[in-house]
Design an enzyme around this catalytic site. Structure first.
Site, PDB file in Angstrom:
ATOM      1  N   LYS A 149      30.894 -34.927  11.598  1.00 10.25           N
ATOM      2  CA  LYS A 149      31.888 -34.070  10.934  1.00 10.25           C
ATOM      3  C   LYS A 149      32.586 -34.776   9.783  1.00 10.25           C
ATOM      4  O   LYS A 149      33.062 -34.135   8.851  1.00 10.25           O
ATOM      5  CB  LYS A 149      32.949 -33.615  11.947  1.00 10.25           C
ATOM      6  CG  LYS A 149      32.497 -32.446  12.791  1.00 10.25           C
ATOM      7  CD  LYS A 149      33.671 -31.803  13.498  1.00 10.25           C
ATOM      8  CE  LYS A 149      33.211 -30.619  14.328  1.00 10.25           C
ATOM      9  NZ  LYS A 149      34.235 -30.131  15.237  1.00 10.25           N
ATOM     10  N   LYS A 231      20.293 -28.371  14.967  1.00 12.86           N
ATOM     11  CA  LYS A 231      20.761 -27.329  15.884  1.00 12.86           C
ATOM     12  C   LYS A 231      21.295 -26.137  15.094  1.00 12.86           C
ATOM     13  O   LYS A 231      21.744 -26.299  13.946  1.00 12.86           O
ATOM     14  CB  LYS A 231      21.836 -27.881  16.827  1.00 12.86           C
ATOM     15  CG  LYS A 231      23.143 -28.235  16.155  1.00 12.86           C
ATOM     16  CD  LYS A 231      24.240 -28.509  17.175  1.00 12.86           C
ATOM     17  CE  LYS A 231      25.560 -28.705  16.448  1.00 12.86           C
ATOM     18  NZ  LYS A 231      26.707 -28.888  17.291  1.00 12.86           N
ATOM     19  N   LYS A 234      27.296 -22.999  13.013  1.00  8.71           N
ATOM     20  CA  LYS A 234      28.010 -22.117  12.071  1.00  8.71           C
ATOM     21  C   LYS A 234      28.351 -22.840  10.774  1.00  8.71           C
ATOM     22  O   LYS A 234      28.568 -22.224   9.749  1.00  8.71           O
ATOM     23  CB  LYS A 234      29.268 -21.542  12.707  1.00  8.71           C
ATOM     24  CG  LYS A 234      30.267 -22.611  13.078  1.00  8.71           C
ATOM     25  CD  LYS A 234      31.355 -22.111  13.955  1.00  8.71           C
ATOM     26  CE  LYS A 234      32.072 -23.263  14.620  1.00  8.71           C
ATOM     27  NZ  LYS A 234      31.531 -23.704  15.876  1.00  8.71           N
TER      28      LYS A 234
HETATM   29  P1  AMP Z   1      31.211 -24.781  19.253  1.00 18.09           P
HETATM   30  O1  AMP Z   1      30.880 -23.541  18.507  1.00 18.09           O
HETATM   31  O2  AMP Z   1      30.741 -26.020  18.588  1.00 18.09           O
HETATM   32  O3  AMP Z   1      32.642 -24.778  19.706  1.00 18.09           O
HETATM   33  O4  AMP Z   1      30.341 -24.719  20.613  1.00 18.09           O
HETATM   34  C1  AMP Z   1      30.653 -23.901  21.702  1.00 18.09           C
HETATM   35  C2  AMP Z   1      29.650 -24.133  22.799  1.00 18.09           C
HETATM   36  O5  AMP Z   1      28.338 -23.759  22.338  1.00 18.09           O
HETATM   37  C3  AMP Z   1      29.523 -25.590  23.248  1.00 18.09           C
HETATM   38  O6  AMP Z   1      29.322 -25.635  24.659  1.00 18.09           O
HETATM   39  C4  AMP Z   1      28.294 -26.084  22.534  1.00 18.09           C
HETATM   40  O7  AMP Z   1      27.652 -27.125  23.234  1.00 18.09           O
HETATM   41  C5  AMP Z   1      27.429 -24.834  22.524  1.00 18.09           C
HETATM   42  N1  AMP Z   1      26.502 -24.837  21.382  1.00 18.09           N
HETATM   43  C6  AMP Z   1      26.844 -24.883  20.064  1.00 18.09           C
HETATM   44  N2  AMP Z   1      25.740 -24.867  19.293  1.00 18.09           N
HETATM   45  C7  AMP Z   1      24.679 -24.817  20.139  1.00 18.09           C
HETATM   46  C8  AMP Z   1      23.261 -24.763  19.946  1.00 18.09           C
HETATM   47  N3  AMP Z   1      22.710 -24.745  18.739  1.00 18.09           N
HETATM   48  N4  AMP Z   1      22.473 -24.713  21.054  1.00 18.09           N
HETATM   49  C9  AMP Z   1      23.007 -24.702  22.296  1.00 18.09           C
HETATM   50  N5  AMP Z   1      24.331 -24.741  22.538  1.00 18.09           N
HETATM   51  C10 AMP Z   1      25.168 -24.800  21.489  1.00 18.09           C
END
Ligand code: AMP
Ligand code: TRP
Length: 382
Positions: A149, A231, A234
């Site tokens: 980040k 991965k 967003k």
């Molecule tokens: P975040 O949007 O980064 O707050 O992620 C929210 C949840 O989604 C967390 O448990 C992340 O580990 C999961 N997550 C985010 N991106 C991915 C992805 N590409 N594949 C699987 N899990 C994800």
């Protein structure tokens, strides 16, 4: 809206024996073998407005499954984490409401789960401070998410550095034993284990050892549609890399049509060597009621990857249709959503206050009458 009617609190529920085998491992604190902790599930998500397929398949879909198998589950919209990067206040408020609607539409039921907003329970920040005083700069600097980040940042906000400590506070505050997350969060869970045992060692057993739940390999890391070596995220500037739960059907078709695959036209599941097509099979499998990637490949034998993309798009659209409809339904009544978060806060706060009282007492903080009475005796030499 029936799901919005709230039943009495379910806080006293402990783990039940109705779980699939993969979830039933017993959890013991290595420092106190005799101490059996009740299974408690906790996870958090940032209020980013809409969820993408990675968040949904990697985390939230699993959250609803755990809830429906009778687990003691607490889910938190982590608004304090989201201000570690600049946010427009109006937009943040809207995103919190949008995320609450999305959680409900994905099956999180406030009658079965505690769903609340992190900033409304002040104990998260308090425990963050105490844990921050236990950890070191060296330990935090090497966490990969922080490194990613901040790579392009000139001025790094201190909050971004402390982000994983606050996450550990979220988890430990509820004496959590299991944390369902995607693969990208593993290091943060390891830090939580580290901080929990550091605290236990120094002040006496207080927190259970916690474990990440990442049991569906194909869901652990949903990949970018445009660059399957990364991965799905967003923050990817490439708009077509990411499918949002709120995307219109024609947008989903367009994004999946443009998904990067390879030069082999056969559809196989080989996540080591064929990242792109395997990502599509994984997504397809996860929106197809428990069909394995292997079953999916058998079903589509003879179809080339070009045509297969349309099959995947259709399956995704069908799966997301009721979710999209429900999000819009819930958003018609934002005050109901605020009411749900309020109710969740009350449930969460009861536990958080109890843990913080114990933590402060152990650390020697705060003014507790009975302890001061004892101190007086000590100073008088009694
Ligand atoms: P975040 O949007 O980064 O707050 O992620 C929210 C949840 O989604 C967390 O448990 C992340 O580990 C999961 N997550 C985010 N991106 C991915 C992805 N590409 N594949 C699987 N899990 C994800
Ligand atoms: N860091 C997590 C993410 O980016 C969000 C989060 C905050 C979280 N606190 C948590 C996840 C506690 C699990 C448990 O997805």
């Amino acid at each position: 809206m029936n799901t919005l009617k709230l039943l009495p609190t379910l806080l006293s529920r402990t783990a039940q024996n109705t779980l699939p085998r993969a979830f039933t491992s017993s959890v013991e604190n290595p420092l106190d073998e005799s101490h059996k902790w009740p299974r408690k599930i906790f996870s958090g998500i940032q209020p980013t407005g809409s969820l993408h397929l990675g968040n949904y398949l990697g985390a939230v879909q699993k959250w609803a499954e755990l809830q429906n198998s009778g687990e003691d589950v607490t889910y938190c919209i982590v608004d304090l984490h989201s201000i570690t990067v600049p946010q427009d206040p109006e937009k943040l408020r809207n995103n919190i409401i949008q995320m609450t609607a999305t959680m409900l539409a994905c099956g999180i039921d406030p009658n079965k789960s505690t769903l609340f907003l992190q900033s409304t329970v002040k104990e998260h920040s308090e425990l963050n401070w105490i844990l921050g005083s236990l950890t070191t700069i060296a330990r935090l600097r090497h966490l990969p998410q922080y490194k990613d980040k901040t790579q392009k940042m000139k001025e790094i906000p201190l909050g971004l550095f402390l982000y994983p400590v606050l996450q550990a506070a979220d988890i430990l505050l509820y004496k959590t034993t299991h944390v369902p997350v995607g693969e990208d969060q593993v290091q943060h869970i390891q830090l939580t284990q580290h901080l929990g045992s550091l605290f236990n060692n120094r002040f006496g057993t207080t927190f259970p050892d916690c474990h990440a739940i990442i049991d569906r390999k194909e869901a652990a890391r949903i990949r970018s549609l445009r660059d399957p070596s990364k991965k799905m995220s967003k923050s990817d500037p490439e708009v077509k890399s990411c499918i949002y739960l709120t995307d219109e059907p024609d947008v989903i078709v367009e994004k999946i049509k443009k998904a990067v695959t390879d030069f082999t036209s056969e559809v196989t599941y080989d996540p080591e060597n064929r990242l792109g097509v395997s990502n599509l099979v994984a997504i397809h499998s996860l929106v197809s009621n428990g069909k394995t990637p292997e079953e999916i490949c058998k079903d589509v034998q003879g179809i080339d990857t070009g045509k297969y993309k349309m099959v995947v798009a259709e399956a995704v659209i069908e799966h997301l249709k009721p979710i999209r409809t429900k999000i819009n339904e819930y958003l018609k009544n934002p005050s109901e959503l605020v009411y749900i978060l309020d109710d969740g806060r009350e449930k969460a706060r009861t536990i958080a206050e109890e843990t913080m009282a114990e933590v402060k007492q152990k650390v020697g903080l705060g003014a507790n009458m009975s302890e001061f009475a004892m101190l007086k005796k000590v100073s008088k030499g009694v």
